[in-house]
Write a protein that holds these residues in place. Structure first.
Motif, PDB file in Angstrom:
ATOM      1  N   THR A   1      18.952   5.299  52.822  1.00  0.00           N
ATOM      2  CA  THR A   1      20.363   5.636  52.300  1.00  0.00           C
ATOM      3  C   THR A   1      19.981   6.573  50.986  1.00  0.00           C
ATOM      4  O   THR A   1      20.562   7.738  51.000  1.00  0.00           O
ATOM      5  CB  THR A   1      20.946   4.541  51.464  1.00  0.00           C
ATOM      6  N   GLY A   2      18.920   6.320  50.239  1.00  0.00           N
ATOM      7  CA  GLY A   2      18.622   7.216  49.100  1.00  0.00           C
ATOM      8  C   GLY A   2      18.009   8.484  49.526  1.00  0.00           C
ATOM      9  O   GLY A   2      18.481   9.684  48.979  1.00  0.00           O
ATOM     10  N   ASN A   3      17.269   8.397  50.656  1.00  0.00           N
ATOM     11  CA  ASN A   3      16.791   9.733  51.156  1.00  0.00           C
ATOM     12  C   ASN A   3      17.962  10.725  51.631  1.00  0.00           C
ATOM     13  O   ASN A   3      18.194  11.862  51.242  1.00  0.00           O
ATOM     14  CB  ASN A   3      15.879   9.560  52.246  1.00  0.00           C
ATOM     15  N   LEU A   4      19.006  10.050  52.230  1.00  0.00           N
ATOM     16  CA  LEU A   4      19.968  10.875  52.961  1.00  0.00           C
ATOM     17  C   LEU A   4      20.966  11.319  51.806  1.00  0.00           C
ATOM     18  O   LEU A   4      21.558  12.380  51.698  1.00  0.00           O
ATOM     19  CB  LEU A   4      20.966  10.077  54.045  1.00  0.00           C
ATOM     20  N   ILE A   5      21.130  10.608  50.812  1.00  0.00           N
ATOM     21  CA  ILE A   5      22.027  10.809  49.553  1.00  0.00           C
ATOM     22  C   ILE A   5      21.266  11.874  48.845  1.00  0.00           C
ATOM     23  O   ILE A   5      22.166  12.861  48.439  1.00  0.00           O
ATOM     24  CB  ILE A   5      22.176   9.854  48.620  1.00  0.00           C
ATOM     25  N   PHE A   6      19.995  11.960  48.798  1.00  0.00           N
ATOM     26  CA  PHE A   6      19.402  12.921  48.217  1.00  0.00           C
ATOM     27  C   PHE A   6      19.583  14.331  48.744  1.00  0.00           C
ATOM     28  O   PHE A   6      19.943  15.390  48.141  1.00  0.00           O
ATOM     29  CB  PHE A   6      17.858  12.651  48.143  1.00  0.00           C
ATOM     30  N   HIS A   7      19.074  14.230  50.011  1.00  0.00           N
ATOM     31  CA  HIS A   7      19.397  15.777  50.769  1.00  0.00           C
ATOM     32  C   HIS A   7      20.836  16.094  50.851  1.00  0.00           C
ATOM     33  O   HIS A   7      21.239  17.294  50.735  1.00  0.00           O
ATOM     34  CB  HIS A   7      18.768  15.522  52.205  1.00  0.00           C
ATOM     35  N   GLY A   8      21.721  15.219  50.976  1.00  0.00           N
ATOM     36  CA  GLY A   8      23.264  15.575  51.199  1.00  0.00           C
ATOM     37  C   GLY A   8      23.613  16.107  49.872  1.00  0.00           C
ATOM     38  O   GLY A   8      24.482  17.023  49.831  1.00  0.00           O
ATOM     39  N   ALA A   9      23.323  15.475  48.860  1.00  0.00           N
ATOM     40  CA  ALA A   9      23.565  15.863  47.458  1.00  0.00           C
ATOM     41  C   ALA A   9      23.234  17.339  47.201  1.00  0.00           C
ATOM     42  O   ALA A   9      23.740  18.184  46.344  1.00  0.00           O
ATOM     43  CB  ALA A   9      23.100  14.928  46.317  1.00  0.00           C
ATOM     44  N   LEU A  10      21.755  17.736  47.732  1.00  0.00           N
ATOM     45  CA  LEU A  10      21.493  19.169  47.540  1.00  0.00           C
ATOM     46  C   LEU A  10      22.390  20.093  48.045  1.00  0.00           C
ATOM     47  O   LEU A  10      22.748  21.120  47.543  1.00  0.00           O
ATOM     48  CB  LEU A  10      20.147  19.223  48.031  1.00  0.00           C
ATOM     49  N   VAL A  11      23.223  19.562  49.118  1.00  0.00           N
ATOM     50  CA  VAL A  11      23.990  20.553  50.053  1.00  0.00           C
ATOM     51  C   VAL A  11      25.161  20.492  48.984  1.00  0.00           C
ATOM     52  O   VAL A  11      25.738  21.544  48.877  1.00  0.00           O
ATOM     53  CB  VAL A  11      24.400  19.811  51.316  1.00  0.00           C
ATOM     54  N   GLY A  12      25.382  19.360  48.621  1.00  0.00           N
ATOM     55  CA  GLY A  12      26.754  19.552  47.457  1.00  0.00           C
ATOM     56  C   GLY A  12      26.497  20.401  46.512  1.00  0.00           C
ATOM     57  O   GLY A  12      27.443  21.163  45.951  1.00  0.00           O
ATOM     58  N   VAL A  13      25.220  20.390  45.755  1.00  0.00           N
ATOM     59  CA  VAL A  13      24.831  21.280  44.729  1.00  0.00           C
ATOM     60  C   VAL A  13      25.201  22.856  45.272  1.00  0.00           C
ATOM     61  O   VAL A  13      25.816  23.558  44.576  1.00  0.00           O
ATOM     62  CB  VAL A  13      23.512  21.083  44.294  1.00  0.00           C
ATOM     63  N   LEU A  14      24.662  22.892  46.370  1.00  0.00           N
ATOM     64  CA  LEU A  14      24.784  24.436  46.841  1.00  0.00           C
ATOM     65  C   LEU A  14      26.344  24.810  47.251  1.00  0.00           C
ATOM     66  O   LEU A  14      26.464  26.054  46.643  1.00  0.00           O
ATOM     67  CB  LEU A  14      24.102  24.662  48.162  1.00  0.00           C
ATOM     68  N   ILE A  15      26.805  23.977  47.854  1.00  0.00           N
ATOM     69  CA  ILE A  15      28.440  24.293  47.887  1.00  0.00           C
ATOM     70  C   ILE A  15      29.030  24.562  46.831  1.00  0.00           C
ATOM     71  O   ILE A  15      29.903  25.308  46.529  1.00  0.00           O
ATOM     72  CB  ILE A  15      28.878  23.308  49.005  1.00  0.00           C
ATOM     73  N   SER A  16      28.831  23.461  45.925  1.00  0.00           N
ATOM     74  CA  SER A  16      29.531  23.654  44.459  1.00  0.00           C
ATOM     75  C   SER A  16      29.186  24.763  43.967  1.00  0.00           C
ATOM     76  O   SER A  16      30.206  25.752  43.381  1.00  0.00           O
ATOM     77  CB  SER A  16      29.159  22.777  43.502  1.00  0.00           C
ATOM     78  N   VAL A  17      28.009  25.343  43.838  1.00  0.00           N
ATOM     79  CA  VAL A  17      27.496  26.597  43.306  1.00  0.00           C
ATOM     80  C   VAL A  17      28.344  27.957  44.040  1.00  0.00           C
ATOM     81  O   VAL A  17      28.987  28.511  43.415  1.00  0.00           O
ATOM     82  CB  VAL A  17      26.104  27.017  43.197  1.00  0.00           C
ATOM     83  N   GLY A  18      28.020  27.778  45.301  1.00  0.00           N
ATOM     84  CA  GLY A  18      28.727  28.879  45.989  1.00  0.00           C
ATOM     85  C   GLY A  18      30.055  29.064  45.895  1.00  0.00           C
ATOM     86  O   GLY A  18      30.591  30.083  45.701  1.00  0.00           O
ATOM     87  N   ILE A  19      30.902  28.037  46.060  1.00  0.00           N
ATOM     88  CA  ILE A  19      32.396  28.071  45.967  1.00  0.00           C
ATOM     89  C   ILE A  19      32.820  28.335  44.504  1.00  0.00           C
ATOM     90  O   ILE A  19      33.559  29.069  44.450  1.00  0.00           O
ATOM     91  CB  ILE A  19      33.029  26.616  46.542  1.00  0.00           C
ATOM     92  N   GLY A  20      32.001  27.370  43.583  1.00  0.00           N
ATOM     93  CA  GLY A  20      32.608  27.422  42.290  1.00  0.00           C
ATOM     94  C   GLY A  20      32.412  29.085  41.960  1.00  0.00           C
ATOM     95  O   GLY A  20      33.456  29.590  40.789  1.00  0.00           O
ATOM     96  N   GLY A  21      31.538  29.642  42.191  1.00  0.00           N
ATOM     97  CA  GLY A  21      31.311  31.188  41.854  1.00  0.00           C
ATOM     98  C   GLY A  21      32.609  31.827  42.093  1.00  0.00           C
ATOM     99  O   GLY A  21      32.809  32.929  41.274  1.00  0.00           O
ATOM    100  N   GLY A  22      33.347  31.803  43.000  1.00  0.00           N
ATOM    101  CA  GLY A  22      34.590  32.552  43.284  1.00  0.00           C
ATOM    102  C   GLY A  22      35.628  32.323  42.264  1.00  0.00           C
ATOM    103  O   GLY A  22      36.606  32.913  41.931  1.00  0.00           O
ATOM    104  N   PHE A  23      35.519  31.170  41.434  1.00  0.00           N
ATOM    105  CA  PHE A  23      36.513  30.364  40.394  1.00  0.00           C
ATOM    106  C   PHE A  23      36.183  30.671  39.100  1.00  0.00           C
ATOM    107  O   PHE A  23      36.822  30.124  38.346  1.00  0.00           O
ATOM    108  CB  PHE A  23      36.843  29.063  40.698  1.00  0.00           C
ATOM    109  N   THR A  24      34.872  31.414  38.866  1.00  0.00           N
ATOM    110  CA  THR A  24      34.202  31.406  37.807  1.00  0.00           C
ATOM    111  C   THR A  24      34.925  32.668  36.887  1.00  0.00           C
ATOM    112  O   THR A  24      34.888  33.614  37.598  1.00  0.00           O
ATOM    113  CB  THR A  24      32.875  31.082  37.799  1.00  0.00           C
ATOM    114  N   TYR A  25      34.952  32.792  35.602  1.00  0.00           N
ATOM    115  CA  TYR A  25      35.218  33.882  35.068  1.00  0.00           C
ATOM    116  C   TYR A  25      34.296  34.057  33.709  1.00  0.00           C
ATOM    117  O   TYR A  25      34.160  32.838  32.940  1.00  0.00           O
ATOM    118  CB  TYR A  25      36.482  34.436  34.806  1.00  0.00           C
ATOM    119  N   THR A  26      33.729  35.046  33.244  1.00  0.00           N
ATOM    120  CA  THR A  26      33.148  35.228  32.021  1.00  0.00           C
ATOM    121  C   THR A  26      33.405  36.551  31.224  1.00  0.00           C
ATOM    122  O   THR A  26      33.656  37.589  32.090  1.00  0.00           O
ATOM    123  CB  THR A  26      31.561  35.477  32.344  1.00  0.00           C
TER     124      THR A  26
END
Ligand code: HEM
Lengths: 339, 587
Positions: free
Chosen positions: B223-248
């Motif tokens: 379970t931990g292994n799958l959560i770990f790998h899945g969460a990496l996908v989560g990080v990537l997606i958050s960063v990817g999608i988040g970039g569109g809504f970010t302003y600086t």
């Protein structure tokens, strides 16, 4: 005499004692070599009489089993190698002086003693020795003593000579709890990586010796080894699994370091990740160790190849700490060294 | 495809964690196209005939193999390195300009190879995208498989436990009045209870007098292994999608001045993500009341070092009470979801320029960019409307002026001890009328003549606060205003540069990062193991076997089996007499 002067004095004393510890452990290895050779000679004499030179498979397995039992023996039941015990005693005394040096530096600075390259080295090496001495309670890793002491003398001596800086006030970005947490955990992770690295190196030596020994089975030739003490050490497989155990502890700590660093960067620089030089190297190291863990689980990569990844990983850690801190441009210019 | 363990005898009904086919746990080598185990139809007469589907399937299998994941990981590590050697446009645009100036020949090649934008380059992206496709292709089937395994019963006890490495055996006498089969069942009852209390999932397999219990624990590892790998996908997606809504955005505020959060009003630069509605910014305002900084006194450690930066600001939302806040390094303030950071500071000398007629044609506090730790700073004054030719002034500011042996001025200390301002003066066309955006910190002197400075008859102008000097040729005057005359605490105003960020994906990134850390922890440190205890009536005695099988890395499995044997032997031995357990294998 200021606290910092006392710290420097304690530090050089520690270095001197570690040097003696290094010598003691080296003598220990040499004597183990003699022991191993003597055993081999005795064996060879009986075998020559019986008409064979190499070891038999059973001999090799018995040797491995004995080494494994010795590795896991409780401290009171360990081989009474005089010089190894002396080495442990010296390392422990060196460690106490080292702690003294670190603490007095902290007092002199009025903060945690890990905020420039000199102090990273001071505390980082302290953690290496601490982890080593702690692990010794569970495993008889005294055969790494020469290596560890040697590493410490080089890093600590080098830092004292090349990185020493006087105590100066912290620069603003460093005034953060994350300095305490992030940097400390990074150093701790490095300490575990160091131990894994040492074991991986011995593993490579050992596996070459084992290949030779196996090749010599059933032949007249006695197996060639330049480092006969290896025969008294655990098998490459046991060394590998031990290295792995330290590497994964290091890896979890490193993952934490990475996340904590991102949180800190988000407070200090206004973004959690920006591929700053130091961030890049932290990431590279993380990925290399992830590769190492995968290699251990991949057919054809376990063993020698994965050991090389552990070695590459620790080399990157050292590179990151020395070359990157000193010469690479970036936001993390906290080495305290003139650029 | 149900055999997933190298221990054939053990895995008849056993479904271990499904792993890529070149995972160490897996049997059989699957390197050849068509050799995918189940699909015998891909073969005809011994010759593999591969259709498109076969090749696709083979390709997918290669992509989701452990070896590919490993190679991609190593490639990723290597590919990340050049970005630390070559300046990156995203982190250090000036570095890129400088690099170009020093290596004009190499620049085009590097540019083509995207070496100044490594982390958005085609090749870097290709590596991580492939890696993540591989990751998803690997994790999805494993998740399904694990879901099933979570609800499955522990597998049947293997016929020959003695084939397992971690195996122990003992013989127990049967007490008076009990038969061997009954005692065997009793012994296994006991083992079952012990295993259950050690948080194993247990299943009884009694058959024809032979009693056995099969137990498994550590499902959490997978379970931990799958959560770990899945969460990496989560990080990537958050960063990817988040970039569109970010302003600086960046802004500069001088003491006494303010800023309004609105495009066109406040920002010196603004980078919105693709989906940011720039019209919908909350129009809060921030004004800088005071900027504090402390310098380490000369003669103390770190002499001259600046620190304890504090921007004292007044913030206000439209229609609300104003609020006093302090922005420090490491302590941004939050305004309407924006984080406001203190990024830099400097001096903004107030300069007044009068023309020939004595009319004020320029009067402003001009932010000067620090060039050194002692705050030698550079700034530019542009005076387009003088009534005559346009004027441009390139100035240097020294908060504590000192003379170098060469005669050049420098600043000896960052604080305002003896401030001095010098100017080179240019006359001509500022080049700001043709609509080009020009930096306020740079003067393009191409269309201009130097009238005071190194290359002119008149030396550069030099002023202290409160002083006024003449421009050459009666063109007018320049005054360096002393702000204390206007009630300010210091003769020269300071400014801060603020960075304003809005990144609503950051909490998600953090969430997934922490999730992955937790997953990693369980995946690496929870041992997954199977245990079996089997009791076989053997004449007047009962033979009791204990065996364990590690699923994945498990250094303590041997000890665990020994412990079980000992505890069980003891519990059983408390009742009748029985022999102590002996290790059956030495390894
Ligand atoms: C971003 C890329 C990846 C990273 C950073 C990564 C990292 C890791 C780490 C740290 C572990 C050890 C922790 C654990 O056992 O859960 C691990 C294990 C594992 N990973 Fe990955 N991984 C990545 C991609 C992949 C891919 C693409 C696959 C499939 C081909 C994969 C398959 C596995 C498997 C099967 C294990 C268990 C290894 C074992 O049995 O010890 N990973 N990974």
């Amino acid at each position: 005499m200021s606290f910092d002067d006392i710290s420097v004095l304690l530090l050089w004393t520690a270095i001197a004692i570690y040097t003696l510890g290094f010598l003691a452990f080296t003598v220990d290895l040499a004597r183990r070599s003699e022991l191993a050779i003597a055993a081999q000679d005795a064996k060879a004499r009986t075998l020559v009489a019986a008409g064979g030179g190499g070891q038999s498979i059973e001999d090799i397995r018995a040797e491995e089993a004995a080494a494994k039992i010795a590795l896991e023996a409780a401290p009171s039941k360990r081989g009474r190698y005089l010089f190894a015990r002396l080495g442990v005693v010296l390392t422990t005394i060196g460690f106490l002086f080292h702690v003294g040096a670190d603490v007095t530096r902290g007092i002199a600075a009025g903060r945690v003693p890990w905020s420039n390259n000199y102090e990273f080295a001071l505390t980082g090496t302290l953690l290496v020795v601490m982890v080593f001495l702690t692990v010794l309670v569970k495993y008889d890793l005294r055969f790494l003593g020469a290596f560890i002491n040697g590493l410490i003398v080089i890093l600590l001596g080098g830092a004292a000579l090349a990185y020493y800086v006087e105590v100066v006030p912290l620069s603003d970005p460093l005034k953060s709890v994350w300095l305490v947490i992030h940097v400390f955990v990074a150093s701790l992770a490095s300490a575990f990586f160091a131990l894994a690295f040492a074991l991986s190196v011995v593993q490579l030596l050992q596996s070459r010796r084992e290949r030779n020994a196996l090749a010599a089975v059933g032949t007249d030739a006695a197996p060639r080894t330049r480092l006969p003490f290896l025969r008294t050490l655990p098998s490459a497989e046991v060394l590998e699994s031990l290295a792995y155990r330290f590497a994964i502890i290091g890896f979890v700590l490193w993952t934490f370091t990475l996340i904590a660093g991102a949180i800190w960067a988000n407070d200090a620089w206004g973004r959690y990740w920006g591929f700053d030089t130091k961030e890049v190297w932290t990431f590279v190291i993380w990925v290399v160790y992830a590769g190492y863990i995968h290699a251990r689980a991949t057919r054809g990569w376990r063993g020698t190849r994965s050991a090389w990844l552990s070695i590459v990983g620790f080399t990157a850690v050292i590179f990151n700490f020395t070359i990157v801190n000193q010469f690479f441009q970036g936001l993390h210019s906290y080495s305290g060294l003139p650029s | 495809m149900s055999r997933r363990s190298s221990e054939d005898s053990v895995s008849e009904t056993v479904d271990g964690p499904l792993r890529p086919n070149d995972h160490l746990d897996q049997t059989g080598q699957t390197d050849q196209p068509g050799d995918d185990g189940g699909s015998a139809s891909a073969f005809s007469g011994g010759q593999p005939v591969l259709g498109v589907v076969g090749w696709l399937r083979w390709g997918w299998r290669q992509l989701t193999s452990m070896r590919t994941a490993l190679v991609l990981l190593l490639l990723l590590a290597i590919a990340a390195i050049p970005g630390s050697l070559v300046p990156q446009r995203s982190a250090d645009p000036n570095g890129v300009t400088q690099w170009r100036a020093t290596n004009p020949d190499l620049y085009p090649t590097f540019e083509t190879l995207q070496l100044f934008d490594v982390y958005s380059s085609v090749w870097f992206s290709a590596i991580y995208i492939l890696l993540f496709i591989s990751l998803i292709g690997c994790v999805l089937p494993r998740t399904k498989h694990h879901w099933k395994a979570l609800r499955a019963r522990p597998p049947r006890t293997p016929a020959r436990l003695s084939r397992l490495t971690d195996h122990r055996e003992t013989t127990a006498g049967v007490p008076e009045g009990e038969d061997a089969a009954g005692h065997a069942a009793h012994a296994v009852d006991l083992a079952e209870a012990q295993l259950r209390s050690a948080r194993y999932r247990v299943e009884r397999y009694d058959r024809g007098g032979v009693a056995s219990v099969s137990a498994e624990r550590g499902y959490l590892r997978e379970t931990g292994n799958l959560i770990f790998h899945g969460a990496l996908v989560g990080v990537l997606i958050s960063v990817g999608i988040g970039g569109g809504f970010t302003y600086t955005g960046q802004t500069v505020i001088t003491e006494g001045d303010g800023f309004v959060n609105s495009l066109g009003l406040g920002y010196t630069s603004f980078n919105p993500g693709r989906f940011v509605d720039t019209e919908a910014l909350t129009p809060y305002s921030i004004s800088l009341d005071r900027f504090d900084v402390t310098y380490a006194k000369p003669g103390t450690p770190g002499s001259g070092q600046a620190g304890d930066f504090e921007a004292h600001v007044t913030t206000r939302f439209p229609g609300q009470e104003a609020e006093d806040q302090v922005i420090e390094v490491n302590h941004p303030i939050t305004m309407a979801g924006d984080r406001v950071y203190l990024m830099g500071n400097g001096y903004a000398p107030t300069i007044t320029v009068r023309n020939r007629a004595g009319t004020v044609v320029f009067s402003e506090a001009v932010p000067f960019l620090p060039q050194s730790p002692t705050m030698t700073s550079q700034g530019v004054v542009k005076v387009p409307d003088t009534g005559g030719k346009q004027l441009g002034l390139v100035g240097f500011f020294y908060p504590t002026v000192a003379k170098l042996p060469s005669g050049a001025l420098t600043s000896a200390y960052g604080d305002l001890v003896d401030p001095r301002l010098t100017f080179f003066v240019y006359e001509g066309d500022l080049g700001i009328n043709n609509g080009d955006a020009r930096s306020v910190y740079a003067l393009d002197t191409d269309g201009m003549t130097e009238i005071a400075g190194r290359n002119a008859d008149t030396p550069s102008l030099e002023l202290s606060p409160g002083q006024t000097v003449d421009l050459p040729g009666g063109r007018g005057t320049v005054t360096f205003e002393d702000e204390t005359k206007n009630g300010a605490p210091e003769s020269v105003k300071r400014y801060v540069s603020l960075s304003i960020h809005n990144d609503s994906s950051a909490p998600w990134v953090l969430f997934f990062a922490i999730l992955s850390l937790l997953g990693l922890f369980t995946a690496l440190f929870v041992p997954r193991r199977r245990m079996w205890v089997k009791a076989t009536p053997d004449g007047d005695d009962v033979r009791i076997e204990y065996a364990g099988l590690a699923r994945g890395e498990d250094p303590a499995i041997g000890v665990a089996v020994a412990d079980l044997a000992e505890r069980h032997g003891k519990a059983l031995g408390d009742e009748p007499a029985s022999a102590p357990a002996t290790p059956a294998n030495v390894n």
